[in-house]
Design a protein around this motif. Sequence first.
Motif, PDB file in Angstrom:
ATOM      1  N   ILE A  62       0.837  -1.198   0.000  1.00 21.87           N
ATOM      2  CA  ILE A  62       0.000   0.000   0.000  1.00 21.87           C
ATOM      3  C   ILE A  62       0.874   1.252   0.000  1.00 21.87           C
ATOM      4  CG2 ILE A  62      -0.203  -0.061   2.516  1.00 21.87           C
ATOM      5  CD1 ILE A  62      -2.980   1.174   2.238  1.00 21.87           C
ATOM      6  N   SER A  63       0.443   2.250  -0.732  1.00 27.29           N
ATOM      7  CA  SER A  63       1.238   3.471  -0.857  1.00 27.29           C
ATOM      8  C   SER A  63       1.336   4.218   0.475  1.00 27.29           C
ATOM      9  CB  SER A  63       0.620   4.397  -1.903  1.00 27.29           C
ATOM     10  OG  SER A  63       1.323   5.625  -1.958  1.00 27.29           O
ATOM     11  N   ASN A 141      -9.989  10.204 -14.493  1.00 31.02           N
ATOM     12  CA  ASN A 141      -8.614  10.673 -14.633  1.00 31.02           C
ATOM     13  C   ASN A 141      -7.813  10.017 -13.520  1.00 31.02           C
ATOM     14  OD1 ASN A 141      -6.465  12.547 -15.609  1.00 31.02           O
ATOM     15  ND2 ASN A 141      -6.636  13.325 -13.528  1.00 31.02           N
ATOM     16  N   PRO A 142      -6.692   9.367 -13.822  1.00 25.60           N
ATOM     17  CA  PRO A 142      -6.001   8.585 -12.789  1.00 25.60           C
ATOM     18  C   PRO A 142      -5.248   9.414 -11.758  1.00 25.60           C
ATOM     19  CG  PRO A 142      -4.764   8.529 -14.836  1.00 25.60           C
ATOM     20  CD  PRO A 142      -6.061   9.213 -15.147  1.00 25.60           C
ATOM     21  N   LEU A 143      -5.059  10.706 -12.018  1.00 26.76           N
ATOM     22  CA  LEU A 143      -4.272  11.541 -11.118  1.00 26.76           C
ATOM     23  C   LEU A 143      -5.161  12.296 -10.137  1.00 26.76           C
ATOM     24  CD1 LEU A 143      -1.794  13.124 -13.707  1.00 26.76           C
ATOM     25  CD2 LEU A 143      -1.536  10.991 -12.426  1.00 26.76           C
ATOM     26  N   PHE A 144      -4.601  12.595  -8.961  1.00 24.49           N
ATOM     27  CA  PHE A 144      -5.285  13.458  -8.006  1.00 24.49           C
ATOM     28  C   PHE A 144      -4.234  14.204  -7.199  1.00 24.49           C
ATOM     29  CE2 PHE A 144      -4.502   9.661  -5.505  1.00 24.49           C
ATOM     30  CZ  PHE A 144      -4.208  10.135  -4.231  1.00 24.49           C
ATOM     31  N   LEU A 149       0.918  17.530  -3.135  1.00 20.48           N
ATOM     32  CA  LEU A 149       1.343  16.280  -3.760  1.00 20.48           C
ATOM     33  C   LEU A 149       0.384  15.875  -4.877  1.00 20.48           C
ATOM     34  CD1 LEU A 149       3.569  14.109  -3.225  1.00 20.48           C
ATOM     35  CD2 LEU A 149       1.888  12.920  -1.810  1.00 20.48           C
ATOM     36  N   THR A 150       0.939  15.417  -6.001  1.00 16.36           N
ATOM     37  CA  THR A 150       0.142  14.833  -7.079  1.00 16.36           C
ATOM     38  C   THR A 150       0.474  13.352  -7.158  1.00 16.36           C
ATOM     39  OG1 THR A 150       0.101  16.891  -8.357  1.00 16.36           O
ATOM     40  CG2 THR A 150      -0.380  14.860  -9.542  1.00 16.36           C
ATOM     41  N   LEU A 151      -0.559  12.515  -7.080  1.00 14.68           N
ATOM     42  CA  LEU A 151      -0.364  11.067  -7.059  1.00 14.68           C
ATOM     43  C   LEU A 151      -1.118  10.413  -8.209  1.00 14.68           C
ATOM     44  CD1 LEU A 151      -0.729  10.425  -3.221  1.00 14.68           C
ATOM     45  CD2 LEU A 151       1.379  10.477  -4.562  1.00 14.68           C
ATOM     46  N   ASP A 152      -0.625   9.242  -8.612  1.00 15.43           N
ATOM     47  CA  ASP A 152      -1.216   8.475  -9.707  1.00 15.43           C
ATOM     48  C   ASP A 152      -1.763   7.168  -9.139  1.00 15.43           C
ATOM     49  OD1 ASP A 152      -1.799   6.961 -11.986  1.00 15.43           O
ATOM     50  OD2 ASP A 152      -0.110   7.773 -13.118  1.00 15.43           O
ATOM     51  N   THR A 153      -3.064   6.967  -9.239  1.00 12.07           N
ATOM     52  CA  THR A 153      -3.690   5.769  -8.676  1.00 12.07           C
ATOM     53  C   THR A 153      -3.285   4.491  -9.405  1.00 12.07           C
ATOM     54  OG1 THR A 153      -5.629   6.299 -10.033  1.00 12.07           O
ATOM     55  CG2 THR A 153      -5.713   6.939  -7.716  1.00 12.07           C
ATOM     56  N   ARG A 154      -2.595   4.615 -10.537  1.00 14.67           N
ATOM     57  CA  ARG A 154      -2.149   3.430 -11.285  1.00 14.67           C
ATOM     58  C   ARG A 154      -0.764   2.958 -10.854  1.00 14.67           C
ATOM     59  NH1 ARG A 154      -2.521   6.423 -16.936  1.00 14.67           N
ATOM     60  NH2 ARG A 154      -1.194   7.741 -15.627  1.00 14.67           N
ATOM     61  N   ALA A 155      -0.159   3.625  -9.881  1.00 10.33           N
ATOM     62  CA  ALA A 155       1.258   3.411  -9.564  1.00 10.33           C
ATOM     63  C   ALA A 155       1.614   1.954  -9.298  1.00 10.33           C
ATOM     64  CB  ALA A 155       1.659   4.280  -8.375  1.00 10.33           C
ATOM     65  N   THR A 156       0.737   1.209  -8.644  1.00 11.13           N
ATOM     66  CA  THR A 156       1.057  -0.184  -8.304  1.00 11.13           C
ATOM     67  C   THR A 156       0.290  -1.179  -9.168  1.00 11.13           C
ATOM     68  OG1 THR A 156      -0.653  -0.232  -6.580  1.00 11.13           O
ATOM     69  CG2 THR A 156       1.570   0.449  -5.916  1.00 11.13           C
ATOM     70  N   LYS A 157      -0.288  -0.703 -10.281  1.00 15.46           N
ATOM     71  CA  LYS A 157      -1.114  -1.576 -11.114  1.00 15.46           C
ATOM     72  C   LYS A 157      -0.387  -1.960 -12.395  1.00 15.46           C
ATOM     73  CE  LYS A 157      -5.345   0.409  -9.220  1.00 15.46           C
ATOM     74  NZ  LYS A 157      -6.637   1.067  -9.495  1.00 15.46           N
ATOM     75  N   GLU A 161      -5.598  -3.273 -15.905  1.00 15.50           N
ATOM     76  CA  GLU A 161      -6.009  -2.308 -14.877  1.00 15.50           C
ATOM     77  C   GLU A 161      -5.601  -0.883 -15.246  1.00 15.50           C
ATOM     78  OE1 GLU A 161      -5.944  -4.382 -10.558  1.00 15.50           O
ATOM     79  OE2 GLU A 161      -3.983  -4.152 -11.505  1.00 15.50           O
ATOM     80  N   LEU A 162      -4.516  -0.749 -15.978  1.00 18.39           N
ATOM     81  CA  LEU A 162      -3.994   0.577 -16.305  1.00 18.39           C
ATOM     82  C   LEU A 162      -4.931   1.360 -17.217  1.00 18.39           C
ATOM     83  CD1 LEU A 162      -0.252  -0.363 -16.938  1.00 18.39           C
ATOM     84  CD2 LEU A 162      -1.189   0.800 -14.937  1.00 18.39           C
ATOM     85  N   ALA A 163      -5.777   0.650 -17.971  1.00 17.05           N
ATOM     86  CA  ALA A 163      -6.626   1.314 -18.960  1.00 17.05           C
ATOM     87  C   ALA A 163      -7.976   1.746 -18.403  1.00 17.05           C
ATOM     88  CB  ALA A 163      -6.839   0.388 -20.154  1.00 17.05           C
ATOM     89  N   ALA A 164      -8.286   1.382 -17.168  1.00 16.08           N
ATOM     90  CA  ALA A 164      -9.604   1.694 -16.609  1.00 16.08           C
ATOM     91  C   ALA A 164      -9.836   3.203 -16.563  1.00 16.08           C
ATOM     92  CB  ALA A 164      -9.743   1.093 -15.220  1.00 16.08           C
ATOM     93  N   PHE A 165     -11.053   3.617 -16.925  1.00 13.62           N
ATOM     94  CA  PHE A 165     -11.403   5.041 -16.957  1.00 13.62           C
ATOM     95  C   PHE A 165     -11.483   5.617 -15.548  1.00 13.62           C
ATOM     96  CE2 PHE A 165     -14.767   8.357 -18.210  1.00 13.62           C
ATOM     97  CZ  PHE A 165     -13.818   9.235 -18.706  1.00 13.62           C
ATOM     98  N   THR A 166     -11.881   4.788 -14.600  1.00 11.66           N
ATOM     99  CA  THR A 166     -11.930   5.185 -13.192  1.00 11.66           C
ATOM    100  C   THR A 166     -11.047   4.238 -12.394  1.00 11.66           C
ATOM    101  OG1 THR A 166     -14.123   6.203 -13.303  1.00 11.66           O
ATOM    102  CG2 THR A 166     -13.419   5.378 -11.160  1.00 11.66           C
ATOM    103  N   GLN A 167     -10.178   4.805 -11.561  1.00 18.60           N
ATOM    104  CA  GLN A 167      -9.211   4.025 -10.802  1.00 18.60           C
ATOM    105  C   GLN A 167      -9.433   4.243  -9.303  1.00 18.60           C
ATOM    106  OE1 GLN A 167      -6.765   2.064 -12.064  1.00 18.60           O
ATOM    107  NE2 GLN A 167      -6.685   2.650 -14.220  1.00 18.60           N
ATOM    108  N   THR A 168      -9.214   3.183  -8.517  1.00 19.78           N
ATOM    109  CA  THR A 168      -9.281   3.291  -7.062  1.00 19.78           C
ATOM    110  C   THR A 168      -8.022   2.679  -6.464  1.00 19.78           C
ATOM    111  OG1 THR A 168     -11.699   3.192  -7.037  1.00 19.78           O
ATOM    112  CG2 THR A 168     -10.576   2.693  -4.980  1.00 19.78           C
ATOM    113  N   ALA A 169      -7.451   3.357  -5.487  1.00 25.88           N
ATOM    114  CA  ALA A 169      -6.247   2.848  -4.827  1.00 25.88           C
ATOM    115  C   ALA A 169      -6.265   3.268  -3.362  1.00 25.88           C
ATOM    116  CB  ALA A 169      -4.990   3.374  -5.511  1.00 25.88           C
ATOM    117  N   PRO A 170      -5.753   2.388  -2.460  1.00 24.49           N
ATOM    118  CA  PRO A 170      -5.692   2.733  -1.035  1.00 24.49           C
ATOM    119  C   PRO A 170      -4.378   3.428  -0.684  1.00 24.49           C
ATOM    120  CG  PRO A 170      -5.110   0.436  -1.324  1.00 24.49           C
ATOM    121  CD  PRO A 170      -5.376   0.983  -2.707  1.00 24.49           C
ATOM    122  N   TYR A 171      -4.443   4.308   0.308  1.00 17.75           N
ATOM    123  CA  TYR A 171      -3.262   5.034   0.776  1.00 17.75           C
ATOM    124  C   TYR A 171      -3.280   5.084   2.299  1.00 17.75           C
ATOM    125  CZ  TYR A 171      -2.838   6.672  -4.037  1.00 17.75           C
ATOM    126  OH  TYR A 171      -2.706   6.723  -5.398  1.00 17.75           O
TER     127      TYR A 171
END
Length: 328
Positions: A62-63, A141-144, A149-157, A161-171
């Motif tokens: 987890i990030s 959009n995968p960034l927030f 800080l700007t983070l990419d929810t695809r970082a560990t994918k 999974e990388l192509a999904a229009f909506t991404q979810t990641a835990p932090y």
Amino acid sequence: MLLGTAFVAALGGLNQTTYGAANFVERYLSAIADDDLATAITTPGVALDDDELTAMGVPTDISTAMLRSDVIDAGPEDVRIVDDVKHEDGTHTVTASYRLDTAILQTSFEIRAIDPLYGLLNRWEFIESPLAVVDVTAAHNPLFTVGDLTLDTRATKSGDELAAFTQTAPYLAIAPAAYEFGFSDTLVAAVPVPLATEPGVRAAVTVDAQPTADFVKRVQTQVDSYLDGCAAQTVLQPSGCPFGIEIDDRVLGDPVWSIVTYPPVTLTAGETAFEMPATDGMAHISVEVQSLFDGDKSQLEEDRPFRLALSATIRPDGSIAIQLQQTS
């Protein structure tokens, strides 16, 4: 004898105050308030090992990117210890009251003693880590952004999974603290979303990115260019285009097309892309024709309505890809 008694008394006083259970909690909260996250996350009992992460139902990788300074929007202020209960097993329940942004909150922390400093001064640790888990959904959009800080929810994918229009990641996130999530660039922007984390609690936030006026303008430019290319074709049925005409008479010379009304682009988020619904446009044809019945020649001038829909996505290089859909 008196010196020894005084030393023991002083040591006892330090262990009740500076090195007491209540002060341990207060120092942790003060570190967050000072945005000194390096101190906060190294407080004994804060860090989580792989077994604890697995028990919480989060991946062991987890990030931890949010566990740094300049990320929180506000920390606990006006901290006051309202209770410190010592249990028979030596553990303490320390209850703190504090202000987080505009809310007055109260949290109880379970702590226990660990090996004393120099064998004399009390040291403590949290029995359960006060860290929170924040599930960030980056919609469309995968960034927030959070804080600076700007983070990419695809970082560990990887893979599909990388192509999904909506991404979810835990932090992992420090708690208690107030955060503000959002995103804004040339093509998409999201309304900032506040979130307050509670110690040991899992929270969720959605950053809903929507197309900006510049995004719409760029898509409009591509649509207009596409239609201009259609109009440049000197045929009755321009290839790959949403308009055309069938004429029973003989055609004399090359047809001339022009666009009277370009479909105005509007974009909303769909399941896999930003979408424009079927939208009306108008083309015009000008061509000389000769009647097969009596041989009369005339100039045909006619408006030809058409409809156009599309989907638009942002490529990794920041360019826009559009998929046109002709509709009847």
